[in-house]
Each structure stands twice: as structure tokens, then as C-alpha cells.
Design a protein around this motif. Sequence first.
Motif, short mmCIF file in Angstrom:
data_model
loop_
_atom_site.label_atom_id
_atom_site.label_comp_id
_atom_site.label_asym_id
_atom_site.label_seq_id
_atom_site.Cartn_x
_atom_site.Cartn_y
_atom_site.Cartn_z
N ILE A 21 12.01 98.08 56.90
CA ILE A 21 12.78 99.09 56.59
C ILE A 21 12.30 100.33 57.12
O ILE A 21 13.45 101.07 57.49
CB ILE A 21 12.58 99.13 54.88
CG1 ILE A 21 13.29 98.15 54.08
CG2 ILE A 21 13.19 100.65 54.40
CD1 ILE A 21 12.94 98.07 52.68
N LEU A 22 11.21 100.41 57.48
CA LEU A 22 10.77 101.73 58.25
C LEU A 22 11.39 101.88 59.62
O LEU A 22 11.45 102.77 60.09
CB LEU A 22 9.04 101.78 58.47
CG LEU A 22 8.56 101.99 56.97
CD1 LEU A 22 6.87 102.30 57.55
CD2 LEU A 22 8.87 103.25 56.51
N ASN A 23 11.92 100.77 60.01
CA ASN A 23 12.48 100.75 61.58
C ASN A 23 14.15 101.16 61.31
O ASN A 23 14.42 101.34 62.39
CB ASN A 23 12.26 99.56 62.27
CG ASN A 23 10.93 99.30 62.52
OD1 ASN A 23 10.28 100.14 62.38
ND2 ASN A 23 10.62 98.31 63.44
N LEU A 24 14.59 101.40 60.00
CA LEU A 24 15.98 101.88 59.82
C LEU A 24 16.09 103.32 59.75
O LEU A 24 15.08 104.04 59.35
CB LEU A 24 16.51 101.12 58.47
CG LEU A 24 16.47 99.74 58.60
CD1 LEU A 24 16.84 99.22 57.24
CD2 LEU A 24 17.32 99.10 59.53
N ILE A 25 17.17 103.84 60.48
CA ILE A 25 17.33 105.37 60.33
C ILE A 25 18.72 105.39 59.76
O ILE A 25 19.74 105.04 60.34
CB ILE A 25 17.02 106.02 61.73
CG1 ILE A 25 15.59 105.87 62.34
CG2 ILE A 25 17.31 107.30 61.87
CD1 ILE A 25 15.26 106.19 63.73
N GLU A 26 18.94 106.49 59.02
CA GLU A 26 19.96 106.97 58.31
C GLU A 26 20.66 108.13 59.22
O GLU A 26 19.70 109.09 59.33
CB GLU A 26 19.75 107.44 57.10
CG GLU A 26 21.01 107.70 56.30
CD GLU A 26 21.26 108.15 54.99
OE1 GLU A 26 22.19 108.38 54.29
OE2 GLU A 26 19.76 107.87 54.13
N TYR A 38 19.37 100.68 63.63
CA TYR A 38 18.13 99.79 63.98
C TYR A 38 18.13 99.85 65.56
O TYR A 38 18.70 99.24 66.27
CB TYR A 38 18.24 98.44 63.39
CG TYR A 38 17.14 97.66 63.80
CD1 TYR A 38 15.83 97.81 63.29
CD2 TYR A 38 17.38 96.64 64.58
CE1 TYR A 38 14.65 97.20 63.56
CE2 TYR A 38 16.09 95.71 64.93
CZ TYR A 38 14.73 96.30 64.48
OH TYR A 38 13.61 95.42 64.77
N GLU A 39 17.16 100.27 66.15
CA GLU A 39 16.93 100.43 67.56
C GLU A 39 18.13 101.09 68.22
O GLU A 39 18.53 100.30 69.27
CB GLU A 39 16.45 98.99 67.93
CG GLU A 39 15.11 98.69 67.53
CD GLU A 39 14.68 97.33 67.91
OE1 GLU A 39 15.41 96.69 68.63
OE2 GLU A 39 13.41 97.10 67.88
N GLY A 40 18.75 102.03 67.75
CA GLY A 40 19.79 102.63 68.22
C GLY A 40 21.31 101.93 67.90
O GLY A 40 22.15 102.37 68.36
N THR A 41 21.09 100.74 67.24
CA THR A 41 22.54 99.94 67.09
C THR A 41 22.88 100.20 65.70
O THR A 41 22.19 100.05 64.62
CB THR A 41 22.11 98.44 67.26
OG1 THR A 41 21.56 98.39 68.75
CG2 THR A 41 23.54 97.63 67.31
N PRO A 42 24.09 100.48 65.23
CA PRO A 42 24.80 100.77 64.06
C PRO A 42 24.67 99.37 63.31
O PRO A 42 24.89 98.22 64.01
CB PRO A 42 26.16 101.15 64.19
CG PRO A 42 26.28 101.65 65.71
CD PRO A 42 24.97 100.85 66.50
N VAL A 43 24.18 99.31 61.89
CA VAL A 43 23.69 98.18 61.38
C VAL A 43 24.42 98.29 59.90
O VAL A 43 24.63 99.48 59.43
CB VAL A 43 22.38 97.95 61.31
CG1 VAL A 43 21.80 97.41 62.64
CG2 VAL A 43 21.51 98.87 60.49
N ILE A 44 24.65 97.36 59.15
CA ILE A 44 24.79 97.10 57.66
C ILE A 44 23.67 96.62 57.07
O ILE A 44 22.94 95.55 57.64
CB ILE A 44 26.01 96.23 57.56
CG1 ILE A 44 27.39 96.84 58.17
CG2 ILE A 44 26.46 96.28 55.93
CD1 ILE A 44 27.72 98.00 57.70
N ALA A 49 24.13 93.81 62.61
CA ALA A 49 25.02 94.91 63.61
C ALA A 49 26.31 94.70 63.35
O ALA A 49 26.94 93.87 63.07
CB ALA A 49 24.92 94.64 65.07
N LYS A 50 26.96 96.27 63.21
CA LYS A 50 28.43 96.11 62.91
C LYS A 50 29.16 95.43 63.87
O LYS A 50 30.29 94.85 63.59
CB LYS A 50 28.75 97.76 62.81
CG LYS A 50 28.28 98.44 61.76
CD LYS A 50 28.86 99.70 62.06
CE LYS A 50 28.28 100.42 60.42
NZ LYS A 50 28.65 101.90 60.52
#
Length: 99
Positions: free
Chosen positions: A93-98, A60-66, A81-82
Motif C-alpha cells: 500500500i505504501l507504494n501507491l500514490i493518490e 503505482y510506479e507512475g502507472t494509473p491503477v484501480i 492498471a487502468k
Amino acid sequence: MTVLVTVLVTGTIYSSLHIYPFIGKYYEGDFMLNEWGVALMNVGRAKEIAESMEMINVTYEGTPVIIQHVDDNTKMARIYAKSDPENEREVPILNLIEE
């Protein structure tokens, strides 16, 4: 205007898709592409990731998240954030990138 593209989304190749431009994003079936051709998260995939026992890389915005929870109605996800599990927040949800 319809654009034909080939897209790699989570290991599956979708080719010759009809992509329809809409407000800077492109819709096809159950996923969208941003202006750089990156597949954006959808509710179904976000729920799969949240329920998965595997560690799936999402940012999310370049930060690894759970992803903790997904709300079908609002299309929002509760994430953290992890690196900072104490700081949960709701994001689209649309702002999350797998990855």
C-alpha cells in the motif's frame, strides 16, 4: 531530530506537523511522507478509495491503477492498471500514490 512542515494531503492542510525520520521516510499520525514530501498511501485511505463509487486517481510506479482490494493484515493492495485490467497484482500500500 524533528522537522516542522506544512503538507497538503487529499485537500486537507496539515501544518506544523512533527515529522520523524525513519529509514528514508517520514511518519506523522496515519500517513508517511517519502523523501520528496509526497504523502504515501495508508491502509485506511486505500480502503476508502477501493470502496468509493468515485474514480480517484491513484498511481503505482507512475502507472494509473484501480485498487480492487486492501488487506489490513499484510498492508497489501490488489490492483490493476487502468490500461490492463486483466493483469491484477498484489503491491504494498505504501507504494501507491493518490494524485
